[in-house]
Scaffold this motif. Structure first.
Motif, short mmCIF file in Angstrom:
data_model
loop_
_atom_site.label_atom_id
_atom_site.label_comp_id
_atom_site.label_asym_id
_atom_site.label_seq_id
_atom_site.Cartn_x
_atom_site.Cartn_y
_atom_site.Cartn_z
N GLU A 29 0.83 -1.20 0.00
CA GLU A 29 0.00 0.00 0.00
C GLU A 29 0.87 1.26 0.00
OE1 GLU A 29 -3.63 2.09 2.57
OE2 GLU A 29 -2.63 0.29 3.34
N LYS A 30 1.94 1.24 0.82
CA LYS A 30 2.87 2.37 0.85
C LYS A 30 3.55 2.54 -0.50
CE LYS A 30 4.00 2.16 5.80
NZ LYS A 30 5.10 1.92 6.78
N SER A 31 3.90 1.41 -1.14
CA SER A 31 4.54 1.46 -2.46
C SER A 31 3.61 2.16 -3.45
CB SER A 31 4.86 0.05 -2.95
OG SER A 31 5.71 -0.63 -2.05
N PHE A 32 2.32 1.77 -3.44
CA PHE A 32 1.33 2.35 -4.34
C PHE A 32 1.15 3.84 -4.07
CE2 PHE A 32 -3.13 3.58 -5.08
CZ PHE A 32 -3.21 3.36 -6.45
N LEU A 33 1.04 4.21 -2.80
CA LEU A 33 0.84 5.61 -2.44
C LEU A 33 2.05 6.47 -2.81
CD1 LEU A 33 -0.92 5.19 1.03
CD2 LEU A 33 -1.96 5.88 -1.14
N ASN A 34 3.24 5.84 -2.89
CA ASN A 34 4.45 6.55 -3.29
C ASN A 34 4.58 6.64 -4.81
OD1 ASN A 34 6.53 7.46 -1.14
ND2 ASN A 34 5.74 5.54 -0.31
N GLY A 35 3.60 6.08 -5.52
CA GLY A 35 3.59 6.22 -6.97
C GLY A 35 4.44 5.20 -7.72
N VAL A 36 4.85 4.12 -7.05
CA VAL A 36 5.64 3.09 -7.72
C VAL A 36 4.71 2.23 -8.58
CG1 VAL A 36 7.23 1.16 -7.42
CG2 VAL A 36 7.26 3.06 -5.78
N GLN A 37 5.06 2.01 -9.84
CA GLN A 37 4.26 1.20 -10.76
C GLN A 37 4.76 -0.24 -10.75
OE1 GLN A 37 1.57 2.55 -12.45
NE2 GLN A 37 2.06 4.38 -11.22
N ARG A 38 3.87 -1.19 -10.56
CA ARG A 38 4.26 -2.60 -10.50
C ARG A 38 4.97 -3.07 -11.77
NH1 ARG A 38 2.29 -6.22 -6.79
NH2 ARG A 38 0.74 -5.47 -5.29
N ASP A 39 4.54 -2.57 -12.92
CA ASP A 39 5.10 -3.04 -14.19
C ASP A 39 6.32 -2.23 -14.64
OD1 ASP A 39 3.85 -0.69 -14.79
OD2 ASP A 39 2.63 -1.48 -16.45
N SER A 40 6.81 -1.36 -13.75
CA SER A 40 7.99 -0.57 -14.08
C SER A 40 9.20 -1.48 -14.25
CB SER A 40 8.26 0.46 -12.99
OG SER A 40 9.46 1.16 -13.24
N THR A 41 10.03 -1.17 -15.22
CA THR A 41 11.25 -1.96 -15.45
C THR A 41 12.49 -1.25 -14.92
OG1 THR A 41 11.50 -1.00 -17.66
CG2 THR A 41 10.31 -3.10 -17.49
N ARG A 42 12.28 -0.16 -14.20
CA ARG A 42 13.41 0.59 -13.65
C ARG A 42 13.07 1.08 -12.25
NH1 ARG A 42 16.84 2.26 -17.67
NH2 ARG A 42 17.61 4.06 -16.52
N VAL A 43 14.01 0.95 -11.33
CA VAL A 43 13.81 1.60 -10.03
C VAL A 43 13.77 3.10 -10.29
CG1 VAL A 43 14.88 -0.24 -8.68
CG2 VAL A 43 16.30 1.65 -9.51
N ARG A 44 13.05 3.83 -9.48
CA ARG A 44 12.76 5.23 -9.81
C ARG A 44 13.96 6.17 -9.59
NH1 ARG A 44 7.55 6.94 -6.65
NH2 ARG A 44 7.58 8.73 -8.06
N PHE A 45 14.78 5.85 -8.57
CA PHE A 45 15.84 6.79 -8.22
C PHE A 45 17.22 6.12 -8.30
CE2 PHE A 45 12.13 7.96 -5.48
CZ PHE A 45 11.73 9.04 -6.25
N ARG A 46 18.15 6.83 -8.92
CA ARG A 46 19.53 6.36 -8.96
C ARG A 46 20.46 7.56 -8.82
NH1 ARG A 46 22.19 1.87 -13.04
NH2 ARG A 46 24.23 1.76 -11.99
N VAL A 47 21.26 7.55 -7.77
CA VAL A 47 22.19 8.64 -7.49
C VAL A 47 23.41 8.50 -8.39
CG1 VAL A 47 23.57 9.75 -5.70
CG2 VAL A 47 21.40 8.67 -5.10
N GLN A 48 23.83 9.60 -9.01
CA GLN A 48 24.97 9.56 -9.91
C GLN A 48 25.83 10.81 -9.75
OE1 GLN A 48 22.74 9.02 -13.63
NE2 GLN A 48 23.40 6.89 -13.70
N GLY A 49 26.97 10.81 -10.42
CA GLY A 49 27.84 11.99 -10.48
C GLY A 49 28.31 12.48 -9.13
N LYS A 50 28.26 13.81 -8.96
CA LYS A 50 28.75 14.45 -7.74
C LYS A 50 27.97 13.99 -6.51
CE LYS A 50 31.99 17.10 -9.48
NZ LYS A 50 33.42 16.92 -9.10
#
Length: 281
Positions: A29-50
């Motif tokens: 339920e928390k995942s859904f409320l955070n806007g995560v899509q079950r059929d997504s093929t990518r995690v939403r956040f990835r830290v890069q660079g600086k």
């Protein structure tokens, strides 16, 4: 009777590292409320660079310990796997495993160094559950929120400092069914080793800090170089024998130096010496 005892033991183990369907439902339920899509093929956040450079610098103590552990650099498991260490928010700091699994995770889920396995980024998984529940968690199959993780079996164990603060998570993911009783001791033993090394490093850092502070305070007194050395170790609670061994002198010689130090600072005990050197406590 033996079968009942084993069944009870297994139940207690499952209660400790497993996750109930009620807990899964809440996390979903928390995942859904955070806007995560079950059929997504990518995690939403990835830290890069600086930002990633700053994150690694922030976790330098943990990273130093990780770099000294050979089994975190080489693939030591016989099954397809990912062995990861995240920070306390679930961002991956290191990742290892067999080449195919690493490539598959990158292509299907955008998972690699800097990827976030938090609830708002990857939905329900062992890392986000461990963060939420503050304990070791084992999750398999369709209990994962993302469809692309349904072939995962994952054990996640917190990594704690000496004062029981969680500073990261050790994660073992398999791509075939591996039971929790097998995965847990494997991953827990590595986590315990990391915690031991972290605590040893913390203790060394504290010791160096105290030594430097004592050396600075002793400058205010008219002591010889050797007397300062003896005074430092004496205040660090070394005994005569230990001080003699470190400095290469006899126990009797150490006693003589301690007597001289007490006379110069006009004290008659270690307690009064501490007060004299460190000031009012």
């Amino acid at each position: 009777m033996k079968g009942l005892a084993e069944e009870t033991q297994m139940h207690e183990f499952t209660e400790r590292v497993g996750i109930s369907q009620a807990e899964i439902a809440k996390l979903h339920e928390k995942s859904f409320l955070n806007g995560v899509q079950r059929d997504s093929t990518r995690v939403r956040f990835r830290v890069q660079g600086k930002m990633m450079e700053r994150l690694l610098a922030k976790n330098q103590g943990l990273m130093d310990v990780i770099l000294r552990q050979a089994h975190l650099k080489t693939n030591t498991f016989y099954f397809p796997n990912l062995l990861m260490v995240t920070d306390n928010h679930g961002v991956i700091l290191t990742i290892n495993g067999d080449e195919r699994s690493i490539l598959q995770a990158a292509n299907l889920n955008n998972i690699g160094i800097g990827s976030s396995l938090s609830l708002s980024s990857a939905g329900t998984n062992a890392v986000s559950a461990a963060i939420d529940l503050q304990r070791p968690v084992w999750i398999s199959g369709e209990d994962h929120y993302l469809d692309t993780m349904h072939n995962w079996v994952t054990m996640c164990v917190p990594i704690q400092t000496a004062d029981n603060q969680i500073i990261g998570y050790l994660v073992l993911t398999a791509f075939q069914y591996i039971s929790a009783p097998f995965m847990y001791p494997c991953i827990k033993s590595i986590a315990l080793l990391l915690e031991y090394e972290l605590r040893k490093t913390e203790l060394q850092s504290k010791t160096w800090f105290v030594e430097e502070m004592l050396e600075e305070r002793l400058k205010a007194f008219k002591l010889t170089l050797r007397e300062k050395e003896v005074a430092t170790y004496w205040l660090l609670d070394y005994d005569y024998k230990q001080i003699g061994k470190v400095l290469g002198i006899s126990e009797n010689t150490v006693r003589v130096y301690v007597t001289k130090i007490n006379r110069k600072l006009k004290v008659n005990s270690k307690a009064s010496l501490i007060l004299s050197v460190l000031g009012a406590i």
